[in-house]
Design a protein around this motif. Sequence first.
Motif, PDB file in Angstrom:
ATOM      1  N   PRO A   1      16.499  13.602  -6.423  1.00 40.27           N
ATOM      2  CA  PRO A   1      17.825  14.042  -5.610  1.00 40.27           C
ATOM      3  C   PRO A   1      17.798  13.813  -4.358  1.00 40.27           C
ATOM      4  CG  PRO A   1      16.921  15.855  -7.027  1.00 40.27           C
ATOM      5  CD  PRO A   1      15.820  14.902  -7.163  1.00 40.27           C
ATOM      6  N   SER A   2      16.582  13.507  -3.609  1.00 39.36           N
ATOM      7  CA  SER A   2      16.537  13.183  -2.282  1.00 39.36           C
ATOM      8  C   SER A   2      16.917  11.763  -2.037  1.00 39.36           C
ATOM      9  CB  SER A   2      15.139  13.593  -1.523  1.00 39.36           C
ATOM     10  OG  SER A   2      14.035  12.848  -2.093  1.00 39.36           O
ATOM     11  N   THR A   3      16.742  10.869  -2.834  1.00 44.76           N
ATOM     12  CA  THR A   3      17.101   9.442  -2.740  1.00 44.76           C
ATOM     13  C   THR A   3      17.984   8.835  -3.550  1.00 44.76           C
ATOM     14  OG1 THR A   3      15.249   8.994  -4.442  1.00 44.76           O
ATOM     15  CG2 THR A   3      14.407   9.207  -1.868  1.00 44.76           C
ATOM     16  N   ALA A   4      18.592   9.383  -4.418  1.00 40.91           N
ATOM     17  CA  ALA A   4      19.512   8.796  -5.491  1.00 40.91           C
ATOM     18  C   ALA A   4      21.056   8.525  -4.664  1.00 40.91           C
ATOM     19  CB  ALA A   4      20.027   9.807  -6.365  1.00 40.91           C
ATOM     20  N   LEU A   5      21.391   9.203  -3.618  1.00 41.36           N
ATOM     21  CA  LEU A   5      22.520   8.770  -2.876  1.00 41.36           C
ATOM     22  C   LEU A   5      22.185   7.743  -2.220  1.00 41.36           C
ATOM     23  CD1 LEU A   5      25.511   9.281  -2.640  1.00 41.36           C
ATOM     24  CD2 LEU A   5      25.034  11.092  -0.781  1.00 41.36           C
ATOM     25  N   LEU A   6      20.896   7.620  -1.487  1.00 41.73           N
ATOM     26  CA  LEU A   6      20.545   6.589  -0.532  1.00 41.73           C
ATOM     27  C   LEU A   6      20.485   5.258  -1.290  1.00 41.73           C
ATOM     28  CD1 LEU A   6      19.492   5.635   2.444  1.00 41.73           C
ATOM     29  CD2 LEU A   6      17.222   6.354   1.486  1.00 41.73           C
ATOM     30  N   SER A   7      19.919   5.594  -2.449  1.00 46.76           N
ATOM     31  CA  SER A   7      19.875   4.135  -3.276  1.00 46.76           C
ATOM     32  C   SER A   7      21.152   3.649  -3.414  1.00 46.76           C
ATOM     33  CB  SER A   7      19.226   4.511  -4.493  1.00 46.76           C
ATOM     34  OG  SER A   7      17.955   5.144  -4.398  1.00 46.76           O
TER      35      SER A   7
ATOM     36  N   LYS B   1      25.079   8.052 -13.135  1.00 45.84           N
ATOM     37  CA  LYS B   1      26.023   9.137 -13.732  1.00 45.84           C
ATOM     38  C   LYS B   1      26.257  10.232 -13.325  1.00 45.84           C
ATOM     39  CE  LYS B   1      25.078   6.692 -18.329  1.00 45.84           C
ATOM     40  NZ  LYS B   1      24.481   5.782 -17.886  1.00 45.84           N
ATOM     41  N   GLY B   2      26.133  10.364 -11.941  1.00 43.89           N
ATOM     42  CA  GLY B   2      26.382  11.459 -11.121  1.00 43.89           C
ATOM     43  C   GLY B   2      25.122  12.406 -10.738  1.00 43.89           C
ATOM     44  N   GLY B   3      24.311  12.073 -11.676  1.00 47.53           N
ATOM     45  CA  GLY B   3      22.930  12.800 -11.155  1.00 47.53           C
ATOM     46  C   GLY B   3      21.887  12.316 -10.274  1.00 47.53           C
ATOM     47  N   PRO B   4      20.832  12.757 -10.063  1.00 43.95           N
ATOM     48  CA  PRO B   4      20.227  14.010 -10.676  1.00 43.95           C
ATOM     49  C   PRO B   4      20.753  15.335 -10.021  1.00 43.95           C
ATOM     50  CG  PRO B   4      18.504  13.170  -9.254  1.00 43.95           C
ATOM     51  CD  PRO B   4      19.893  12.059  -9.209  1.00 43.95           C
ATOM     52  N   LEU B   5      21.111  16.226 -10.773  1.00 44.84           N
ATOM     53  CA  LEU B   5      21.668  17.680  -9.987  1.00 44.84           C
ATOM     54  C   LEU B   5      22.837  17.350  -9.289  1.00 44.84           C
ATOM     55  CD1 LEU B   5      18.201  19.169  -8.653  1.00 44.84           C
ATOM     56  CD2 LEU B   5      19.176  19.509 -11.126  1.00 44.84           C
ATOM     57  N   HIS B   6      23.656  16.423  -9.923  1.00 43.32           N
ATOM     58  CA  HIS B   6      25.035  16.119  -9.424  1.00 43.32           C
ATOM     59  C   HIS B   6      24.858  15.762  -7.975  1.00 43.32           C
ATOM     60  CE1 HIS B   6      26.256  18.896 -12.729  1.00 43.32           C
ATOM     61  NE2 HIS B   6      27.067  17.812 -13.081  1.00 43.32           N
ATOM     62  N   GLU B   7      23.927  15.302  -7.650  1.00 46.05           N
ATOM     63  CA  GLU B   7      23.665  14.682  -6.042  1.00 46.05           C
ATOM     64  C   GLU B   7      24.531  13.397  -5.850  1.00 46.05           C
ATOM     65  OE1 GLU B   7      22.532  16.312  -3.445  1.00 46.05           O
ATOM     66  OE2 GLU B   7      22.184  17.908  -4.540  1.00 46.05           O
ATOM     67  N   THR B   8      24.779  12.658  -6.597  1.00 49.80           N
ATOM     68  CA  THR B   8      25.533  11.537  -6.689  1.00 49.80           C
ATOM     69  C   THR B   8      26.789  11.593  -7.531  1.00 49.80           C
ATOM     70  OG1 THR B   8      24.446  10.424  -8.449  1.00 49.80           O
ATOM     71  CG2 THR B   8      23.562  10.177  -6.453  1.00 49.80           C
ATOM     72  N   TYR B   9      27.408  12.866  -7.589  1.00 52.18           N
ATOM     73  CA  TYR B   9      28.753  13.062  -8.798  1.00 52.18           C
ATOM     74  C   TYR B   9      29.669  13.099  -7.457  1.00 52.18           C
ATOM     75  CZ  TYR B   9      31.374  15.070 -12.733  1.00 52.18           C
ATOM     76  OH  TYR B   9      31.959  15.225 -13.595  1.00 52.18           O
ATOM     77  N   VAL B  10      30.400  11.983  -7.339  1.00 48.68           N
ATOM     78  CA  VAL B  10      31.494  11.752  -6.297  1.00 48.68           C
ATOM     79  C   VAL B  10      32.935  12.338  -7.030  1.00 48.68           C
ATOM     80  CG1 VAL B  10      30.520   9.973  -4.845  1.00 48.68           C
ATOM     81  CG2 VAL B  10      31.544   9.292  -7.088  1.00 48.68           C
ATOM     82  N   LEU B  11      33.744  12.267  -6.087  1.00 52.34           N
ATOM     83  CA  LEU B  11      35.192  12.860  -6.604  1.00 52.34           C
ATOM     84  C   LEU B  11      35.710  11.846  -7.828  1.00 52.34           C
ATOM     85  CD1 LEU B  11      37.151  15.100  -6.366  1.00 52.34           C
ATOM     86  CD2 LEU B  11      38.264  14.015  -4.557  1.00 52.34           C
TER      87      LEU B  11
ATOM     88  N   GLY C   1       0.844  -1.295  -0.061  1.00 51.63           N
ATOM     89  CA  GLY C   1       0.104  -0.020   0.001  1.00 51.63           C
ATOM     90  C   GLY C   1       0.739   1.213  -0.032  1.00 51.63           C
ATOM     91  N   LEU C   2       2.190   1.202  -0.365  1.00 51.53           N
ATOM     92  CA  LEU C   2       2.957   2.339  -0.214  1.00 51.53           C
ATOM     93  C   LEU C   2       3.059   2.881  -1.819  1.00 51.53           C
ATOM     94  CD1 LEU C   2       5.928   1.377   2.184  1.00 51.53           C
ATOM     95  CD2 LEU C   2       3.631   2.736   2.467  1.00 51.53           C
ATOM     96  N   ASP C   3       3.320   4.109  -1.906  1.00 54.63           N
ATOM     97  CA  ASP C   3       3.620   4.885  -3.409  1.00 54.63           C
ATOM     98  C   ASP C   3       5.105   4.468  -3.753  1.00 54.63           C
ATOM     99  OD1 ASP C   3       1.051   5.882  -3.070  1.00 54.63           O
ATOM    100  OD2 ASP C   3       1.694   7.607  -2.165  1.00 54.63           O
ATOM    101  N   SER C   4       5.073   4.413  -4.946  1.00 54.59           N
ATOM    102  CA  SER C   4       6.178   4.165  -5.725  1.00 54.59           C
ATOM    103  C   SER C   4       7.181   5.404  -5.558  1.00 54.59           C
ATOM    104  CB  SER C   4       6.148   4.005  -7.310  1.00 54.59           C
ATOM    105  OG  SER C   4       5.208   2.879  -7.406  1.00 54.59           O
ATOM    106  N   ILE C   5       8.559   5.091  -5.578  1.00 50.37           N
ATOM    107  CA  ILE C   5       9.494   6.173  -5.345  1.00 50.37           C
ATOM    108  C   ILE C   5      10.467   6.221  -6.418  1.00 50.37           C
ATOM    109  CG2 ILE C   5      11.472   6.927  -3.849  1.00 50.37           C
ATOM    110  CD1 ILE C   5      10.191   5.626  -1.432  1.00 50.37           C
ATOM    111  N   ASN C   6      10.924   7.306  -6.783  1.00 52.11           N
ATOM    112  CA  ASN C   6      11.867   7.510  -8.017  1.00 52.11           C
ATOM    113  C   ASN C   6      13.213   7.626  -7.465  1.00 52.11           C
ATOM    114  OD1 ASN C   6       9.872   8.095  -9.838  1.00 52.11           O
ATOM    115  ND2 ASN C   6       9.635  10.199  -9.131  1.00 52.11           N
ATOM    116  N   TRP C   7      13.624   6.270  -7.063  1.00 51.64           N
ATOM    117  CA  TRP C   7      14.889   6.045  -6.361  1.00 51.64           C
ATOM    118  C   TRP C   7      16.050   6.742  -6.899  1.00 51.64           C
ATOM    119  CZ3 TRP C   7      14.346   3.866  -1.643  1.00 51.64           C
ATOM    120  CH2 TRP C   7      13.413   3.417  -1.326  1.00 51.64           C
TER     121      TRP C   7
END
Length: 294
Positions: free
Chosen positions: A155-161, A239-249, A145-151
């Motif tokens: 930007p708020s969940t990409a790094l967590l994923s 690939k470092g997105g979205p908005l460079h939130e997973t763009y590591v060194l 019964g939970l909503d889908s998440i754009n993992w």
Amino acid sequence: MSKQQVSERRFIMLSLAPIVLLFLVFSILPIVIGTVLMFFDYSPLSSSVPFAGLKHIKELFADDLFFKSLRVTFVFVLVAIPVNIAVTLMIAAGINKIRGGFWKNSFRTMFFLPAIAPLAGSAVIWTTMFNADSGVVNMAFNLVGLDSINWLTDPSTALLSIVIMTLWADVGYNIVLFMAGLDSIPESLYEAAELDGASPWHVFWNITLPMLSRTMLFVFIMTSISYFQMFPQFQIMTKGGPLHETYVLALNIYDQAFTYMNMSYASAMAFVMLLIILVLTLIQMRIGRSQWEH
């Protein structure tokens, strides 16, 4: 010095020579070349290599994307490493309580299996699992019964994923190391604590953790070095997105070197990463020193 001692030293030197040679060629030499390269304007597309001095170091301090990638790297490391160590220590302690050798080895093997798989292959599988429309993770959420998440696109969940995927793929190594450390703790200490009526928490806090200090230091240092250089899952999953939130060194270094062919600037970034890892390792070794023997 006796002939036997001379023979033993010669044998040791000959045995270590291939290892030392490989270390020099594949570890020390690339570091030296990369360090020298950052003082020049080198590009595979150009035949000239003019001297640039501190130009690329100055560019780093004016590059917002560099500081962004540095921040993302530190966030990833500061989140993933404590969770990794806490989870692996808990699992290792639980498996170590199993008395049956077959089941103990079975659980250890089960948790180590993901570490055998290529990281790039695991990243592809998890990318499919995290798919917003047809991934099994969102399908499981919908079933309860939970909503889908754009993992991977939020930007708020990409790094967590990526943290979740990394932990799944990497915990096996540390579980094995912690289990080896737990096996080395004398059983007599636990027997004495049991006779004194110590609670399981007091036994863990006052016996297990202090006795694991050397193992903990090794695990912490090796995990830190590994996580600062993490690259495949970031490149494949977001690939470092979205908005460079997973763009590591590491991904920034790769893009500069092989996408933009700016090898010298990439070398300057790599040198900064080397310094960060070196300083943090020295700090960890200083803090984690222990004097106990058993």
